[in-house]
Write an enzyme that holds these catalytic residues in place. Structure first.
Site, mmCIF file in Angstrom:
data_model
loop_
_atom_site.group_PDB
_atom_site.id
_atom_site.type_symbol
_atom_site.label_atom_id
_atom_site.label_comp_id
_atom_site.label_asym_id
_atom_site.label_seq_id
_atom_site.Cartn_x
_atom_site.Cartn_y
_atom_site.Cartn_z
ATOM 1 C CG ASP A 8 32.637 33.081 -14.283
ATOM 2 O OD1 ASP A 8 32.955 34.237 -13.947
ATOM 3 O OD2 ASP A 8 31.806 32.839 -15.164
ATOM 4 C CG ASP A 10 26.889 36.468 -14.039
ATOM 5 O OD1 ASP A 10 26.283 36.245 -12.977
ATOM 6 O OD2 ASP A 10 27.098 37.611 -14.476
#
Length: 219
Positions: A8, A10
């Site tokens: 991922d 953020d």
């Protein structure tokens, strides 16, 4: 044997949660809608329109789909304006050397982010130079916890999902990785919830988990 790692963005490779919060808060203030830090935390790991529903849940009135789409666009424009100021200096200091070492050990690395702004973030921070592939919100139609983004990232790496690990800071992301058939590695909020197959305190601990082909995996 894990051959690929899908990250991922953020909350994992970089932390722009505060920018998201400020952009949503700016919209909420303009609309006169209460918006708390707790609501901001709930926006992590979900789609823009799902986040907007969280922002508007105390609005006291209903909005049309056209209005909602306009609000989401307004928020995104504010967020992208903040992203323009990002630089490699905003990347946590342990991220680049960890990614470099994972690649040296033979791991293939991919982005698996639902953000449609991921390309801008990768370009501004230089993170794209460490990745072999990048799957983002422009490549999918279903958001986490649906596994589509992780399955897309694995396909881009040319690897079966069961040969990949999913690294995510949101519980929804860990659920998506597990649904994709990947080993799940939780960090940040998802680790605090003990959501992953492995729950890490620091990004650099990935080097203990993935020593490379031909060696036993750690932890």
């Amino acid at each position: 044997m894990i051959q690929g790692i899908c990250f991922d963005l953020d909350g994992v490779l970089i932390h722009t949660d505060e920018l998201h919060y400020l952009a949503w808060k700016g919209l909420a203030d303009r609309l006169g809608v209460p918006f708390s830090r707790e609501q901001g935390d709930r926006c992590r790991g979900v789609s823009r329109m799902q986040s907007l529903e969280i922002v508007l849940e105390h609005a006291g009135r209903a909005y049309s789909q056209e209005e909602k789409e306009r609000f989401a666009q307004e928020k995104n424009e504010a967020y992208r304006a903040m992203l323009e100021a990002l630089s490699p200096a905003d990347v946590p200091e342990d991220v680049p050397p960890t990614l470099e070492e994972l690649r040296r050990r033979g791991c293939r690395l991919a982005l698996a982010s639902g953000s449609k702004n991921a390309g801008l973030i990768l370009a501004r921070t230089g993170l794209g130079t460490y990745l072999d592939a990048a799957a983002d919100g422009n490549h999918i139609t279903r958001s986490k916890p649906d596994p589509e983004i992780f399955l897309t990232a694995a396909q881009m790496l040319g690897l079966p999902p069961e040969r990949c690990a999913a690294v995510d800071d949101a519980v929804a992301g860990i659920q998506a990785g597990r649904a994709a058939g990947m080993v799940t590695v939780a960090i940040g909020d998802s680790a605090a919830h003990r959501a992953g197959d492995y729950d890490l305190e620091r990004f650099g601990q990935l080097l203990d988990l993935f020593p490379g082909p031909g060696k036993e995996e750690g932890l």
